[in-house]
Design a protein around this motif. Structure first.
Motif, PDB file in Angstrom:
ATOM      1  N   PHE B 126      34.318  42.798  37.999  1.00 20.88           N
ATOM      2  CA  PHE B 126      34.246  42.892  36.532  1.00 20.88           C
ATOM      3  C   PHE B 126      34.295  41.500  35.903  1.00 20.88           C
ATOM      4  CE2 PHE B 126      36.517  46.547  38.236  1.00 20.88           C
ATOM      5  CZ  PHE B 126      35.722  47.583  37.799  1.00 20.88           C
ATOM      6  N   PRO B 129      37.874  41.366  31.301  1.00 17.42           N
ATOM      7  CA  PRO B 129      39.263  41.655  31.704  1.00 17.42           C
ATOM      8  C   PRO B 129      39.719  43.068  31.316  1.00 17.42           C
ATOM      9  CG  PRO B 129      39.147  39.506  30.677  1.00 17.42           C
ATOM     10  CD  PRO B 129      37.808  40.140  30.489  1.00 17.42           C
ATOM     11  N   GLN B 130      39.220  43.571  30.193  1.00  9.52           N
ATOM     12  CA  GLN B 130      39.603  44.910  29.738  1.00  9.52           C
ATOM     13  C   GLN B 130      39.131  45.981  30.738  1.00  9.52           C
ATOM     14  OE1 GLN B 130      41.499  45.589  26.899  1.00  9.52           O
ATOM     15  NE2 GLN B 130      41.546  47.700  27.672  1.00  9.52           N
ATOM     16  N   ALA B 132      38.340  45.413  33.884  1.00 11.68           N
ATOM     17  CA  ALA B 132      39.067  45.187  35.141  1.00 11.68           C
ATOM     18  C   ALA B 132      40.456  45.821  35.051  1.00 11.68           C
ATOM     19  CB  ALA B 132      39.183  43.698  35.419  1.00 11.68           C
ATOM     20  N   TYR B 133      41.066  45.659  33.902  1.00 11.73           N
ATOM     21  CA  TYR B 133      42.410  46.215  33.684  1.00 11.73           C
ATOM     22  C   TYR B 133      42.391  47.730  33.846  1.00 11.73           C
ATOM     23  CZ  TYR B 133      46.769  47.491  31.396  1.00 11.73           C
ATOM     24  OH  TYR B 133      47.992  48.026  31.122  1.00 11.73           O
ATOM     25  N   GLU B 135      40.276  49.612  35.427  1.00 13.45           N
ATOM     26  CA  GLU B 135      40.011  50.009  36.814  1.00 13.45           C
ATOM     27  C   GLU B 135      41.264  49.805  37.669  1.00 13.45           C
ATOM     28  OE1 GLU B 135      37.183  51.452  37.665  1.00 13.45           O
ATOM     29  OE2 GLU B 135      37.656  51.640  39.799  1.00 13.45           O
ATOM     30  N   ALA B 136      41.916  48.639  37.474  1.00 15.90           N
ATOM     31  CA  ALA B 136      43.140  48.340  38.237  1.00 15.90           C
ATOM     32  C   ALA B 136      44.211  49.372  37.935  1.00 15.90           C
ATOM     33  CB  ALA B 136      43.632  46.935  37.888  1.00 15.90           C
ATOM     34  N   GLU B 137      44.312  49.719  36.656  1.00 10.85           N
ATOM     35  CA  GLU B 137      45.311  50.701  36.237  1.00 10.85           C
ATOM     36  C   GLU B 137      45.070  52.052  36.910  1.00 10.85           C
ATOM     37  OE1 GLU B 137      44.988  52.153  32.228  1.00 10.85           O
ATOM     38  OE2 GLU B 137      47.152  51.991  31.927  1.00 10.85           O
ATOM     39  N   ILE B 139      43.423  52.648  39.710  1.00 10.82           N
ATOM     40  CA  ILE B 139      43.665  52.597  41.163  1.00 10.82           C
ATOM     41  C   ILE B 139      45.161  52.464  41.462  1.00 10.82           C
ATOM     42  CG2 ILE B 139      43.143  51.334  43.296  1.00 10.82           C
ATOM     43  CD1 ILE B 139      40.472  50.505  41.803  1.00 10.82           C
ATOM     44  N   LEU B 140      45.839  51.634  40.664  1.00 11.36           N
ATOM     45  CA  LEU B 140      47.287  51.479  40.896  1.00 11.36           C
ATOM     46  C   LEU B 140      48.054  52.757  40.565  1.00 11.36           C
ATOM     47  CD1 LEU B 140      47.780  47.785  39.756  1.00 11.36           C
ATOM     48  CD2 LEU B 140      48.108  48.688  42.055  1.00 11.36           C
ATOM     49  N   ALA B 141      47.499  53.561  39.645  1.00 17.57           N
ATOM     50  CA  ALA B 141      48.118  54.859  39.354  1.00 17.57           C
ATOM     51  C   ALA B 141      48.018  55.766  40.582  1.00 17.57           C
ATOM     52  CB  ALA B 141      47.420  55.512  38.152  1.00 17.57           C
ATOM     53  N   LEU B 142      46.887  55.659  41.263  1.00 19.01           N
ATOM     54  CA  LEU B 142      46.683  56.420  42.503  1.00 19.01           C
ATOM     55  C   LEU B 142      47.663  55.958  43.589  1.00 19.01           C
ATOM     56  CD1 LEU B 142      44.612  58.428  43.969  1.00 19.01           C
ATOM     57  CD2 LEU B 142      43.514  56.341  44.773  1.00 19.01           C
ATOM     58  N   VAL B 143      47.795  54.615  43.687  1.00 17.05           N
ATOM     59  CA  VAL B 143      48.739  54.042  44.661  1.00 17.05           C
ATOM     60  C   VAL B 143      50.154  54.493  44.332  1.00 17.05           C
ATOM     61  CG1 VAL B 143      49.716  51.859  45.552  1.00 17.05           C
ATOM     62  CG2 VAL B 143      47.273  52.032  45.130  1.00 17.05           C
TER      63      VAL B 143
END
Lengths: 154, 175
Positions: B126, B129-130, B132-133, B135-137, B139-143
């Motif tokens: 990405f 940054p928005q 990317a944020y 997407e990261a959020e 995936i990290l929610a899944l983790v």
């Protein structure tokens, strides 16, 4: 004879160096059949500060160096990813954090530490009937950061 | 031969320039009894020198001995040269081996540099940054969800262990 051994050693070194030089993201980024996500530490640090979400990773953010996701739902590509995952499982520098098996999927978490407290890598491997995913968080974080990630913004 | 000629020959003799013929003429003169009294010293000197010259005999095989010696020296020189050649050859072999190893190292370094230059790291997925944020959020929610599930499982297992322990404890009390 000695020279021959020397040449073999250097060829081995070259192959090892070429493998280690290539990260998972680099390997799979342009490969057909794989979906990859790569977010660098710099990008993490440029995230909008005002964002509020259910997931609490603000304490982790400063320590993240890279965030990689590789996933595939293609049978042929699964084999390639599974081979890399198998290599990772056999690597003794990784320790198994937990295994979650339910009806639909198998999820494993692995950690790589550089000393007792600092975690250098957190890896999640998810294998279901449909797809296979690998999530890798590189950087420097602690178990407390991971606990905060689990607890979320309570 | 008059005295003047004799004196010239004598000078030549003293200077080492006289020929054998001249020396023989001088010897003949000094061996005679007509030697003037002022030349008695010259007579003594000449005869002592001339007799010692005559006494030195040249060996007949000198030529062949010398030639043998020259051959021998040449042969030993060749031997020395071949030893030197061997030494250089061995060192060339040694240098060649190490130069090959050095070339391999240089190639290895060049290869590594090319690899590093090519693999300038993975590309950012990405640029925003928005995005990317978000997407990261996700995936990290899944983790986070999976970690939570695992920890809940661990808590459940711990509770079960506690239950088993308490049952075992009760049994002990019954016993």
């Amino acid at each position: 004879m000695r020279l021959k051994n020397l040449i073999i050693l250097f060829i081995m070194m070259l192959s090892v160096a070429s493998l280690s030089a290539q990260t998972l993201a680099e390997k799979y980024q342009d490969k057909k059949g794989f979906t990859t996500v790569y977010i660098s530490g710099a990008m993490f640090r440029s995230f909008p500060a005002a964002n509020v979400s259910d997931v609490n990773f603000t304490s982790m953010m400063a320590g993240i160096e890279s965030f990689i996701v590789v996933t595939t739902d293609k049978q042929e590509q699964r084999k390639e990813l599974a081979a890399d995952i198998e290599k990772l499982r056999k690597d003794k520098s990784y320790e198994l954090l937990m295994k979650i098996n339910d009806d639909s999927s198998k999820v494993d978490f692995y950690l790589k530490k550089n000393n007792k407290d600092i975690i250098k890598e957190l890896i999640m491997i998810a294998d279901s009937k449909g797809d296979c995913s690998l999530i890798q968080l590189n950087g420097s974080f602690t178990m407390k950061n991971i606990e905060e990630l689990v607890d979320g913004n309570k | 031969m008059n005295l003047t000629e004799i004196k010239i020959l004598l000078d030549r003799f003293y200077d080492g320039k006289s020929s054998l013929k001249e020396e023989r003429a001088l010897a003949e003169f000094f061996s005679s009894e007509d030697v003037p009294s002022d030349m008695t010293d010259d007579k003594e000197i000449f005869l002592s020198l001339y007799s010692s010259v005559e006494k030195i005999s040249v060996p007949a095989d000198l030529k062949s001995t010398l030639s043998d010696l020259i051959d021998e020296c040449a042969a030993s020189g060749k031997k020395k040269n071949s030893g030197l050649k061997m030494y250089i050859r061995n060192h060339i072999h040694f240098i060649r081996n190490y130069s090959v190893a050095a070339s391999v190292i240089i190639l290895f370094c060049i290869g590594l540099n090319i690899l590093n230059a090519k693999s300038s790291g993975p590309r950012e997925t990405f640029t925003d940054p928005q995005e990317a944020y978000m997407e990261a959020e996700k995936i990290l929610a899944l983790v986070s969800g999976n970690l939570k599930k695992g920890m809940a499982g661990m808590e459940l297992t711990e509770m079960n262990i506690q239950k088993v322990k308490s049952v075992l404890g009760d049994n002990k009390i019954i016993e």
